[in-house]
Design a protein around this motif. Sequence first.
Motif, mmCIF file in Angstrom:
data_model
loop_
_atom_site.group_PDB
_atom_site.id
_atom_site.type_symbol
_atom_site.label_atom_id
_atom_site.label_comp_id
_atom_site.label_asym_id
_atom_site.label_seq_id
_atom_site.Cartn_x
_atom_site.Cartn_y
_atom_site.Cartn_z
ATOM 1 N N UNK A 98 1.235 -0.600 -0.198
ATOM 2 C CA UNK A 98 -0.107 0.363 -0.205
ATOM 3 C C UNK A 98 0.783 1.001 -0.223
ATOM 4 N N UNK A 99 1.973 1.161 0.694
ATOM 5 C CA UNK A 99 3.068 2.391 0.769
ATOM 6 C C UNK A 99 4.204 2.756 -0.328
ATOM 7 N N UNK A 100 4.975 2.019 0.480
ATOM 8 C CA UNK A 100 6.615 1.706 -0.669
ATOM 9 C C UNK A 100 7.401 3.265 -0.358
ATOM 10 N N UNK A 101 6.361 4.220 0.474
ATOM 11 C CA UNK A 101 7.196 5.584 1.141
ATOM 12 C C UNK A 101 8.645 5.831 1.450
ATOM 13 N N UNK A 102 9.792 6.505 1.523
ATOM 14 C CA UNK A 102 10.699 5.841 1.883
ATOM 15 C C UNK A 102 11.099 6.099 4.042
ATOM 16 N N UNK A 106 12.011 4.451 6.246
ATOM 17 C CA UNK A 106 13.126 4.388 6.844
ATOM 18 C C UNK A 106 12.647 4.094 8.388
ATOM 19 N N UNK A 107 11.325 4.115 9.219
ATOM 20 C CA UNK A 107 10.941 3.473 10.043
ATOM 21 C C UNK A 107 11.217 2.302 10.929
ATOM 22 N N UNK A 130 13.960 0.613 -4.079
ATOM 23 C CA UNK A 130 12.210 1.060 -4.596
ATOM 24 C C UNK A 130 11.480 1.806 -4.087
ATOM 25 N N UNK A 131 11.634 1.988 -3.168
ATOM 26 C CA UNK A 131 11.128 3.163 -2.102
ATOM 27 C C UNK A 131 10.528 4.538 -2.743
ATOM 28 N N UNK A 132 9.933 5.198 -3.002
ATOM 29 C CA UNK A 132 9.534 6.672 -3.673
ATOM 30 C C UNK A 132 9.861 7.587 -2.049
ATOM 31 N N UNK A 133 10.385 8.896 -3.035
ATOM 32 C CA UNK A 133 11.714 9.115 -1.241
ATOM 33 C C UNK A 133 10.035 10.461 -1.512
ATOM 34 N N UNK A 134 10.186 9.986 0.107
ATOM 35 C CA UNK A 134 8.813 11.090 0.522
ATOM 36 C C UNK A 134 9.159 11.995 1.672
ATOM 37 N N UNK A 135 8.764 12.539 2.187
ATOM 38 C CA UNK A 135 9.356 13.248 3.560
ATOM 39 C C UNK A 135 10.554 13.615 3.839
ATOM 40 N N UNK A 136 11.604 13.389 2.491
ATOM 41 C CA UNK A 136 12.446 14.828 3.084
ATOM 42 C C UNK A 136 13.651 13.414 3.115
ATOM 43 N N UNK A 137 12.938 12.285 2.759
ATOM 44 C CA UNK A 137 14.037 11.117 2.773
ATOM 45 C C UNK A 137 14.382 10.199 1.576
ATOM 46 N N UNK A 142 17.649 7.117 3.152
ATOM 47 C CA UNK A 142 17.446 4.985 3.530
ATOM 48 C C UNK A 142 18.845 4.309 3.615
ATOM 49 N N UNK A 143 19.047 3.941 2.468
ATOM 50 C CA UNK A 143 20.263 3.029 2.789
ATOM 51 C C UNK A 143 21.205 3.078 3.775
ATOM 52 N N UNK A 144 20.975 4.673 4.614
ATOM 53 C CA UNK A 144 22.505 5.306 5.454
ATOM 54 C C UNK A 144 21.579 4.335 6.961
#
Length: 304
Positions: A98-102, A106-107, A130-137, A142-144
């Motif tokens: 449903x989401x796939x948001x970075x 990250x959480x 594959x995650x969409x870059x969302x919320x300044x992440x 994310x990999x960090x």
Amino acid sequence: KAYALALLSDYLFSFQEFATRKGLKGSSSGSSAGPEKGNTGDQTGDTGVDEGKKVGEDSAYQEWARLHGPAVEWLVRRVARGASQEVFQQVLHKYNAHCKASLVLKCIVLYFDASLYASKAHAMVTLCKQASEVGLVSTTSLLGALGTKLASCPPPEAQRLPVLNEVWKVVRKCEDLEEYVQAATTWLDVLLRHYSEQEVLVLLADLGQHVSAAQAIAAKSPTSLLGAGSSNADSAADDKGGEEKEEKEEKGIGDATLKAAKAAQKSLVSVSRHLEHFVASLIAHSVSGSSGSQTSPLSKGGGG
């Protein structure tokens, strides 16, 4: 905890519903795409990279995700505390479907115990990419975050080099120097603990190249930007004259170059702090290795 898990599932579904109403994704009838429960390795789904790009570029979606970010973070933190493998798989399945948001991933990466996904670290790297870059992440950020967890709970030896290679394909292309150094120093810690000297030296060389390139850009900045001041500082009270001079300097250098130089200068200040922290960590590793209780990571012959 069951109530928090239900709330989190609803929140993840709301990401898809918001995107659907904005026309960024297809209808919710196709939301079943994603890994089967218990399988983190099959995370591609049918939503595709194009949809992720649309979502990442939509300002309304970005603002909506940013505002709801603290609530999602609190729910993930609550669900992740002492979570079992089954709960982790449920959350990951809902995220992927449903989401796939970075912002959300990250959480998940930070708050769930790394032992729940370290054995499938390669699949987690793929999810991050594959995650969409969302919320300044960003993907690099994310990999960090993934690196901070794998430092204490590494992937199986067979996966270590493939994981590092996939991560570095993304991180090395990061144009934001501060973000790059944050991720690089995090993964250097992973390498010092679990990889061989060869990987450490290669990554250090790449880090040096990035910093040198930023210094070269910063050097193109006029001396006034570096704080040297103007040669006629005695008449600095004339603000209008100072502004006119700065405008001439900007035109002479070119707006793009000037902005890049300013950004590089700011980044280098922050980068120096990250490098100081890393050097301290490196010294700590070396000292603990030479004490006789263990071998220094830099002198290991084995690893990934």
